[in-house]
Design an enzyme around this catalytic site. Structure first.
Site, PDB file in Angstrom:
ATOM      1  N   HIS A  94       0.576   0.293 -13.214  1.00 25.50           N
ATOM      2  CA  HIS A  94       1.262  -0.947 -13.572  1.00 25.50           C
ATOM      3  C   HIS A  94       2.763  -0.667 -13.718  1.00 25.50           C
ATOM      4  O   HIS A  94       3.146   0.317 -14.350  1.00 25.50           O
ATOM      5  CB  HIS A  94       0.683  -1.503 -14.880  1.00 25.50           C
ATOM      6  CG  HIS A  94       1.277  -2.810 -15.256  1.00 25.50           C
ATOM      7  ND1 HIS A  94       0.934  -3.989 -14.629  1.00 25.50           N
ATOM      8  CD2 HIS A  94       2.232  -3.120 -16.159  1.00 25.50           C
ATOM      9  CE1 HIS A  94       1.649  -4.976 -15.153  1.00 25.50           C
ATOM     10  NE2 HIS A  94       2.433  -4.469 -16.082  1.00 25.50           N
TER      11      HIS A  94
ATOM     12  N   GLU B  30       6.351   5.811  -9.564  1.00 23.53           N
ATOM     13  CA  GLU B  30       4.900   5.557  -9.439  1.00 23.53           C
ATOM     14  C   GLU B  30       4.280   6.582  -8.509  1.00 23.53           C
ATOM     15  O   GLU B  30       3.173   7.067  -8.737  1.00 23.53           O
ATOM     16  CB  GLU B  30       4.642   4.143  -8.900  1.00 23.53           C
ATOM     17  CG  GLU B  30       5.018   3.029  -9.857  1.00 23.53           C
ATOM     18  CD  GLU B  30       4.643   1.654  -9.310  1.00 23.53           C
ATOM     19  OE1 GLU B  30       3.625   1.528  -8.623  1.00 23.53           O
ATOM     20  OE2 GLU B  30       5.400   0.696  -9.576  1.00 23.53           O
TER      21      GLU B  30
ATOM     22  N   ASN C 231      -5.637   2.139 -13.068  1.00 25.61           N
ATOM     23  CA  ASN C 231      -4.693   1.204 -12.453  1.00 25.61           C
ATOM     24  C   ASN C 231      -3.275   1.698 -12.671  1.00 25.61           C
ATOM     25  O   ASN C 231      -2.996   2.350 -13.674  1.00 25.61           O
ATOM     26  CB  ASN C 231      -4.853  -0.176 -13.118  1.00 25.61           C
ATOM     27  CG  ASN C 231      -3.868  -1.204 -12.571  1.00 25.61           C
ATOM     28  OD1 ASN C 231      -3.633  -1.285 -11.360  1.00 25.61           O
ATOM     29  ND2 ASN C 231      -3.258  -1.989 -13.466  1.00 25.61           N
TER      30      ASN C 231
ATOM     31  N   ILE D 173      -8.543  -9.854 -10.411  1.00 25.52           N
ATOM     32  CA  ILE D 173      -9.088  -9.405 -11.701  1.00 25.52           C
ATOM     33  C   ILE D 173     -10.556  -9.052 -11.490  1.00 25.52           C
ATOM     34  O   ILE D 173     -11.315  -9.862 -10.950  1.00 25.52           O
ATOM     35  CB  ILE D 173      -8.975 -10.540 -12.758  1.00 25.52           C
ATOM     36  CG1 ILE D 173      -7.539 -11.059 -12.843  1.00 25.52           C
ATOM     37  CG2 ILE D 173      -9.525 -10.074 -14.104  1.00 25.52           C
ATOM     38  CD1 ILE D 173      -6.645 -10.466 -13.856  1.00 25.52           C
TER      39      ILE D 173
ATOM     40  N   MET E 130      -4.330  -7.222  -6.624  1.00 30.50           N
ATOM     41  CA  MET E 130      -3.940  -8.395  -7.395  1.00 30.50           C
ATOM     42  C   MET E 130      -5.105  -9.312  -7.756  1.00 30.50           C
ATOM     43  O   MET E 130      -4.924 -10.515  -7.923  1.00 30.50           O
ATOM     44  CB  MET E 130      -2.843  -9.164  -6.638  1.00 30.50           C
ATOM     45  CG  MET E 130      -1.568  -8.371  -6.528  1.00 30.50           C
ATOM     46  SD  MET E 130      -1.043  -7.714  -8.147  1.00 30.50           S
ATOM     47  CE  MET E 130       0.576  -7.093  -7.767  1.00 30.50           C
TER      48      MET E 130
ATOM     49  N   GLY F 277       0.795  -1.241   0.000  1.00 33.07           N
ATOM     50  CA  GLY F 277       0.000   0.000   0.000  1.00 33.07           C
ATOM     51  C   GLY F 277       0.816   1.275   0.000  1.00 33.07           C
ATOM     52  O   GLY F 277       0.344   2.307   0.468  1.00 33.07           O
ATOM     53  N   SER F 278       2.028   1.237  -0.580  1.00 33.52           N
ATOM     54  CA  SER F 278       2.805   2.500  -0.619  1.00 33.52           C
ATOM     55  C   SER F 278       2.141   3.497  -1.560  1.00 33.52           C
ATOM     56  O   SER F 278       2.164   4.705  -1.296  1.00 33.52           O
ATOM     57  CB  SER F 278       4.261   2.248  -1.013  1.00 33.52           C
ATOM     58  OG  SER F 278       4.363   1.949  -2.384  1.00 33.52           O
ATOM     59  N   ASN F 279       1.547   3.037  -2.640  1.00 36.26           N
ATOM     60  CA  ASN F 279       0.818   3.956  -3.529  1.00 36.26           C
ATOM     61  C   ASN F 279      -0.425   4.499  -2.830  1.00 36.26           C
ATOM     62  O   ASN F 279      -0.763   5.666  -2.991  1.00 36.26           O
ATOM     63  CB  ASN F 279       0.419   3.253  -4.834  1.00 36.26           C
ATOM     64  CG  ASN F 279       1.546   3.261  -5.851  1.00 36.26           C
ATOM     65  OD1 ASN F 279       1.895   4.308  -6.402  1.00 36.26           O
ATOM     66  ND2 ASN F 279       2.141   2.092  -6.073  1.00 36.26           N
TER      67      ASN F 279
HETATM   68  C1  GAR Z   1       3.288  -1.394  -7.469  1.00 38.66           C
HETATM   69  O1  GAR Z   1       4.558  -1.487  -8.014  1.00 38.66           O
HETATM   70  C2  GAR Z   1       2.236  -1.483  -8.555  1.00 38.66           C
HETATM   71  O2  GAR Z   1       2.613  -0.861  -9.742  1.00 38.66           O
HETATM   72  C3  GAR Z   1       2.140  -2.974  -8.745  1.00 38.66           C
HETATM   73  O3  GAR Z   1       2.177  -3.499  -7.448  1.00 38.66           O
HETATM   74  C4  GAR Z   1       2.972  -2.635  -6.621  1.00 38.66           C
HETATM   75  C5  GAR Z   1       2.159  -2.292  -5.404  1.00 38.66           C
HETATM   76  O4  GAR Z   1       2.937  -1.586  -4.482  1.00 38.66           O
HETATM   77  N1  GAR Z   1       0.937  -3.342  -9.430  1.00 38.66           N
HETATM   78  C6  GAR Z   1       0.861  -4.380 -10.239  1.00 38.66           C
HETATM   79  O5  GAR Z   1       1.772  -5.119 -10.466  1.00 38.66           O
HETATM   80  C7  GAR Z   1      -0.512  -4.558 -10.851  1.00 38.66           C
HETATM   81  N2  GAR Z   1      -0.432  -5.419 -11.969  1.00 38.66           N
HETATM   82  P1  GAR Z   1       2.263  -0.853  -3.271  1.00 38.66           P
HETATM   83  O6  GAR Z   1       1.345  -1.880  -2.590  1.00 38.66           O
HETATM   84  O7  GAR Z   1       3.415  -0.476  -2.389  1.00 38.66           O
HETATM   85  O8  GAR Z   1       1.512   0.316  -3.786  1.00 38.66           O
END
Ligand code: GAR
Length: 194
Positions: A114, A179, A112, A97, A95, A20-22
């Site tokens: 990616h 990101e 989303n 669909i 993660m 969940g850093s995003n």
């Molecule tokens: C991020 O790098 C995101 O782009 C990727 O998962 C990570 C989640 O990081 N998403 C995918 O691969 C989706 N296909 P986070 O939980 O620290 O935000």
């Protein structure tokens, strides 16, 4: 009065499955003076997602979905989205669909992030695949979600250089940093039209 209506922040839901850093980064951006959104809800596909701690800290409503049954899980999510007047869904390391039906219900309102320069490297293990293919660059993409995996219209992308002796881990960290810049920028762009 008219100005007040125009300035109202849009309710956003973030869907997560892990760190969940995003999510945290979007929360922080939502507090900025010019932000046009408020994170009203977080949906997690796992009760163990570390990102849920951010929801607790910032008092954001959370909905944990066990995903044993796709149809009933999505029904529960749709109920929460409606209840919380959600205008935009941001998938952030989610993660699972989403079904065609779900996407249709929120058509043009699901985005989303990616970790690759789409249309290259859809799916999982993007960083190592880019390194193995001796790519000079990888990066990240924010895109609208449609019924095909990682294939919707691109909103913004950022390139990140791949170094000669890079590892998937190091590359993923550098991309994640980008990101955190790209997602809030994309949100700003998308919210203008909502
Ligand atoms: C991020 O790098 C995101 O782009 C990727 O998962 C990570 C989640 O990081 N998403 C995918 O691969 C989706 N296909 P986070 O939980 O620290 O935000």
């Amino acid at each position: 009065m008219l100005k007040l209506i125009g300035d109202k922040k849009k309710n956003v839901a973030v869907f997560i499955s892990g760190t969940g850093s995003n999510f945290l980064n979007l929360i922080k951006h939502s507090f900025k003076r010019n932000s046009k959104y408020k994170i009203e809800l977080v949906v997690s596909s796992s009760p163990r997602a570390k990102g849920l701690n951010h929801a607790k800290k910032y008092k954001i409503k959370k909905k944990i979905i066990n995903y044993n049954n796709l149809k009933s899980s999505e029904k529960k999510i749709l109920f929460e989205l409606k209840k919380n007047k959600i205008k935009l869904i941001c998938l952030a390391g989610f993660m699972k669909i989403l079904s065609k039906n779900f996407i249709k219900r929120y058509n043009g309102k699901i985005i989303n992030i990616h970790p690759s320069l789409l249309p290259k490297y859809k799916g999982l293990d993007t960083h190592q695949r880019a390194i193995n293919n001796k790519e000079k660059f990888s990066g990240c993409t924010v895109h609208y979600v449609n019924s095909k995996l990682d294939s919707g219209k691109i909103i913004l992308q950022k390139k990140v250089k791949i170094f000669k002796y890079d590892s998937g881990y190091k590359l993923s960290k550098r991309i994640l940093k980008q990101e955190h810049i790209l997602y809030p920028k994309s949100l700003k762009k998308v919210l203008i039209n909502l």
